[in-house]
Write a protein that holds these residues in place. Structure first.
Motif, PDB file in Angstrom:
ATOM      1  N   VAL A  78     -72.803 -16.618 -12.459  1.00  0.00           N
ATOM      2  CA  VAL A  78     -72.104 -16.882 -11.217  1.00  0.00           C
ATOM      3  C   VAL A  78     -71.736 -16.192 -10.119  1.00  0.00           C
ATOM      4  O   VAL A  78     -72.560 -14.717 -10.495  1.00  0.00           O
ATOM      5  CB  VAL A  78     -70.863 -15.829 -12.702  1.00  0.00           C
ATOM      6  N   THR A  79     -70.960 -16.465  -9.926  1.00  0.00           N
ATOM      7  CA  THR A  79     -70.080 -15.865  -8.211  1.00  0.00           C
ATOM      8  C   THR A  79     -68.909 -14.783  -8.467  1.00  0.00           C
ATOM      9  O   THR A  79     -68.346 -15.096  -9.326  1.00  0.00           O
ATOM     10  CB  THR A  79     -69.639 -16.918  -7.152  1.00  0.00           C
ATOM     11  N   ASP A  82     -66.722 -17.739  -9.650  1.00  0.00           N
ATOM     12  CA  ASP A  82     -66.537 -17.933 -10.463  1.00  0.00           C
ATOM     13  C   ASP A  82     -66.004 -16.576 -11.135  1.00  0.00           C
ATOM     14  O   ASP A  82     -65.302 -17.504 -12.474  1.00  0.00           O
ATOM     15  CB  ASP A  82     -67.719 -18.113 -11.084  1.00  0.00           C
ATOM     16  N   ASP A  85     -62.184 -17.027 -11.419  1.00  0.00           N
ATOM     17  CA  ASP A  85     -61.331 -18.235 -11.782  1.00  0.00           C
ATOM     18  C   ASP A  85     -61.381 -18.557 -13.201  1.00  0.00           C
ATOM     19  O   ASP A  85     -60.483 -18.210 -13.896  1.00  0.00           O
ATOM     20  CB  ASP A  85     -61.977 -19.750 -11.246  1.00  0.00           C
ATOM     21  N   SER A 101     -64.665 -27.935  -6.983  1.00  0.00           N
ATOM     22  CA  SER A 101     -64.839 -27.455  -7.865  1.00  0.00           C
ATOM     23  C   SER A 101     -65.328 -27.318  -9.303  1.00  0.00           C
ATOM     24  O   SER A 101     -65.553 -26.492 -10.132  1.00  0.00           O
ATOM     25  CB  SER A 101     -64.422 -25.782  -7.260  1.00  0.00           C
ATOM     26  N   ASN A 104     -67.821 -27.151 -11.743  1.00  0.00           N
ATOM     27  CA  ASN A 104     -68.555 -25.618 -11.779  1.00  0.00           C
ATOM     28  C   ASN A 104     -67.968 -24.778 -12.689  1.00  0.00           C
ATOM     29  O   ASN A 104     -68.833 -23.930 -13.461  1.00  0.00           O
ATOM     30  CB  ASN A 104     -68.702 -25.601 -10.246  1.00  0.00           C
ATOM     31  N   PHE A 105     -66.636 -25.017 -12.370  1.00  0.00           N
ATOM     32  CA  PHE A 105     -65.598 -24.356 -13.393  1.00  0.00           C
ATOM     33  C   PHE A 105     -65.590 -24.966 -14.676  1.00  0.00           C
ATOM     34  O   PHE A 105     -65.878 -23.677 -15.773  1.00  0.00           O
ATOM     35  CB  PHE A 105     -63.813 -24.844 -13.100  1.00  0.00           C
ATOM     36  N   VAL A 108     -69.111 -23.203 -16.240  1.00  0.00           N
ATOM     37  CA  VAL A 108     -68.647 -21.425 -16.652  1.00  0.00           C
ATOM     38  C   VAL A 108     -68.035 -21.499 -17.558  1.00  0.00           C
ATOM     39  O   VAL A 108     -68.517 -20.510 -18.993  1.00  0.00           O
ATOM     40  CB  VAL A 108     -67.612 -21.052 -15.400  1.00  0.00           C
TER      41      VAL A 108
END
Length: 124
Positions: A78-79, A82, A85, A101, A104-105, A108
């Protein structure tokens, strides 16, 4: 002597708790856990809020019960974006995600078992 009980109810309780979470997201000095993603950026958070919004964090934090030490969780894959968010969603009950995005969300969110998001299943 009367044993009658009186019910005293805080009518704005839910809204107050929600507002408190929003304010806590902005106040780093009260944080008691730090999240670190792949890009090594530190993101302060609150154990109680994380546990209330994520089964993943609830299970990890239960194992650390009684420890007063500042906890640092390194989360691979994760960044910083991320993490922010995810925390916006947990603390505010919503997050604004750009369409590109969204997948990706949701990945996560599934990984961290965020409350309130259901897994969408395609039926052909």
């Amino acid at each position: 002597m009367s044993h009658e009980k009186f019910s005293l109810k805080w009518h704005d309780f839910e809204r107050n708790v929600s507002n408190c979470f929003v304010q806590l997201r902005k106040v780093t000095r009260l944080s008691d856990v730090t999240l670190v993603g792949d890009d090594r950026a530190l993101v302060p958070a609150h154990k109680l809020v994380l546990a209330s919004g994520s089964d993943y964090f609830k299970n990890i934090l239960k194992q650390r019960q009684g420890s007063n030490a500042q906890l640092i969780l390194c989360l691979e894959g994760v960044t910083f974006g991320d993490l922010n968010d995810m925390l916006d969603y947990i603390y505010n009950g919503e997050v604004q995600i750009h369409e590109q995005s969204l997948d990706n969300f949701l990945r996560v969110a599934e990984r961290f078992k965020l409350e309130g998001l259901m897994k969408v299943v395609d039926i052909d």
